[in-house]
Design a protein around this motif. Structure first.
Motif, PDB file in Angstrom:
ATOM      1  N   THR A   1      56.104  93.764  -9.192  1.00 58.22           N
ATOM      2  CA  THR A   1      56.151  93.808  -7.725  1.00 58.22           C
ATOM      3  C   THR A   1      55.842  95.217  -7.234  1.00 58.22           C
ATOM      4  O   THR A   1      55.083  95.395  -6.274  1.00 58.22           O
ATOM      5  N   GLY A   2      56.404  96.224  -7.876  1.00 63.41           N
ATOM      6  CA  GLY A   2      56.133  97.613  -7.502  1.00 63.41           C
ATOM      7  C   GLY A   2      54.654  97.953  -7.601  1.00 63.41           C
ATOM      8  O   GLY A   2      54.089  98.585  -6.706  1.00 63.41           O
ATOM      9  N   ALA A   3      54.016  97.517  -8.668  1.00 60.44           N
ATOM     10  CA  ALA A   3      52.587  97.777  -8.849  1.00 60.44           C
ATOM     11  C   ALA A   3      51.756  97.061  -7.781  1.00 60.44           C
ATOM     12  O   ALA A   3      50.782  97.620  -7.254  1.00 60.44           O
ATOM     13  N   ARG A   4      52.125  95.841  -7.469  1.00 57.41           N
ATOM     14  CA  ARG A   4      51.400  95.083  -6.429  1.00 57.41           C
ATOM     15  C   ARG A   4      51.534  95.768  -5.070  1.00 57.41           C
ATOM     16  O   ARG A   4      50.549  95.904  -4.341  1.00 57.41           O
ATOM     17  N   LEU A   5      52.748  96.181  -4.729  1.00 51.14           N
ATOM     18  CA  LEU A   5      52.957  96.849  -3.444  1.00 51.14           C
ATOM     19  C   LEU A   5      52.182  98.162  -3.369  1.00 51.14           C
ATOM     20  O   LEU A   5      51.567  98.475  -2.349  1.00 51.14           O
ATOM     21  N   LYS A   6      52.190  98.909  -4.459  1.00 51.55           N
ATOM     22  CA  LYS A   6      51.443 100.172  -4.495  1.00 51.55           C
ATOM     23  C   LYS A   6      49.950  99.908  -4.316  1.00 51.55           C
ATOM     24  O   LYS A   6      49.266 100.607  -3.564  1.00 51.55           O
ATOM     25  N   ALA A   7      49.425  98.876  -4.970  1.00 52.40           N
ATOM     26  CA  ALA A   7      48.009  98.523  -4.829  1.00 52.40           C
ATOM     27  C   ALA A   7      47.674  98.091  -3.402  1.00 52.40           C
ATOM     28  O   ALA A   7      46.559  98.286  -2.929  1.00 52.40           O
ATOM     29  N   GLU A   8      48.663  97.522  -2.713  1.00 50.54           N
ATOM     30  CA  GLU A   8      48.473  97.089  -1.334  1.00 50.54           C
ATOM     31  C   GLU A   8      48.628  98.221  -0.326  1.00 50.54           C
ATOM     32  O   GLU A   8      48.419  98.031   0.862  1.00 50.54           O
ATOM     33  N   GLY A   9      49.028  99.406  -0.799  1.00 50.68           N
ATOM     34  CA  GLY A   9      49.107 100.556   0.092  1.00 50.68           C
ATOM     35  C   GLY A   9      50.481 101.129   0.330  1.00 50.68           C
ATOM     36  O   GLY A   9      50.633 102.048   1.124  1.00 50.68           O
ATOM     37  N   ALA A  10      51.501 100.605  -0.342  1.00 55.47           N
ATOM     38  CA  ALA A  10      52.844 101.167  -0.181  1.00 55.47           C
ATOM     39  C   ALA A  10      52.855 102.616  -0.657  1.00 55.47           C
ATOM     40  O   ALA A  10      52.219 102.961  -1.651  1.00 55.47           O
ATOM     41  N   LEU A  11      53.570 103.461   0.099  1.00 56.76           N
ATOM     42  CA  LEU A  11      53.678 104.879  -0.245  1.00 56.76           C
ATOM     43  C   LEU A  11      55.141 105.282  -0.337  1.00 56.76           C
ATOM     44  O   LEU A  11      55.932 104.951   0.550  1.00 56.76           O
TER      45      LEU A  11
END
Length: 117
Positions: free
Chosen positions: A37-47
Motif C-alpha cells: 500500500t505504501g508503494a502504491r501511494l508513493k507511486a500515486e504521488g503521496a509525499l
C-alpha cells in the motif's frame, strides 16, 4: 489527554461551523500501512511530510499535533518551509485550541490587510 486524531477532528468540526462555505480537507498521509500500500501511494504521488489539513481558499496548510508532546518531523518541517517559500501559510496546531487561536489570528490579520489595501 486527547489524541492527535481527536484534536484534528475537533478542529475540523469547529472550522466548518465557524467558516461556513470555506473548504477544509484532510490529507490522509499518516498512519501505518503495509509495504504494498505504501508503494502504491508513493507511486500515486503521496509525499512524506505533507500537512494534515489544507484550506485552499486561504493557501493555508495546518499540521496538527497533540496538545503536549507532538513535534514536527524533518519531512514536515521541510514541507512547511516549501509552502511558505511559495507564499502560502503554514501553521502547527498543538491541539485544537492552539490551532483555532492561530486561525483566528490569521483571519484578523488578513481582514486588516484587506481594509488597508
Amino acid at each position: 489527554m486527547k489524541t492527535e486524531h481527536e484534536e484534528q477532528r475537533d478542529l475540523v468540526s469547529w472550522f466548518r461551523q465557524q467558516y461556513r462555505g470555506v473548504k477544509i480537507y484532510a490529507i490522509p498521509n499518516g498512519g501505518k500501512r503495509n509495504r504494498i500500500t505504501g508503494a502504491r501511494l508513493k507511486a500515486e504521488g503521496a509525499l512524506a511530510g505533507v500537512s494534515d489539513l489544507h484550506v485552499p481558499a486561504w493557501n493555508l496548510w495546518i499540521e496538527m499535533k497533540r496538545e503536549k508532546g507532538g513535534k514536527l518531523s524533518p519531512a514536515q518541517r521541510s514541507w512547511g518551509g516549501y509552502v511558505e517559500s511559495i507564499g502560502h501559510t503554514f501553521i502547527v496546531g498543538h491541539g485544537f485550541k492552539d490551532a483555532a487561536d492561530k486561525i483566528i489570528k490569521l483571519r484578523c490579520l488578513h481582514k486588516h490587510k484587506d481594509r488597508v489595501s
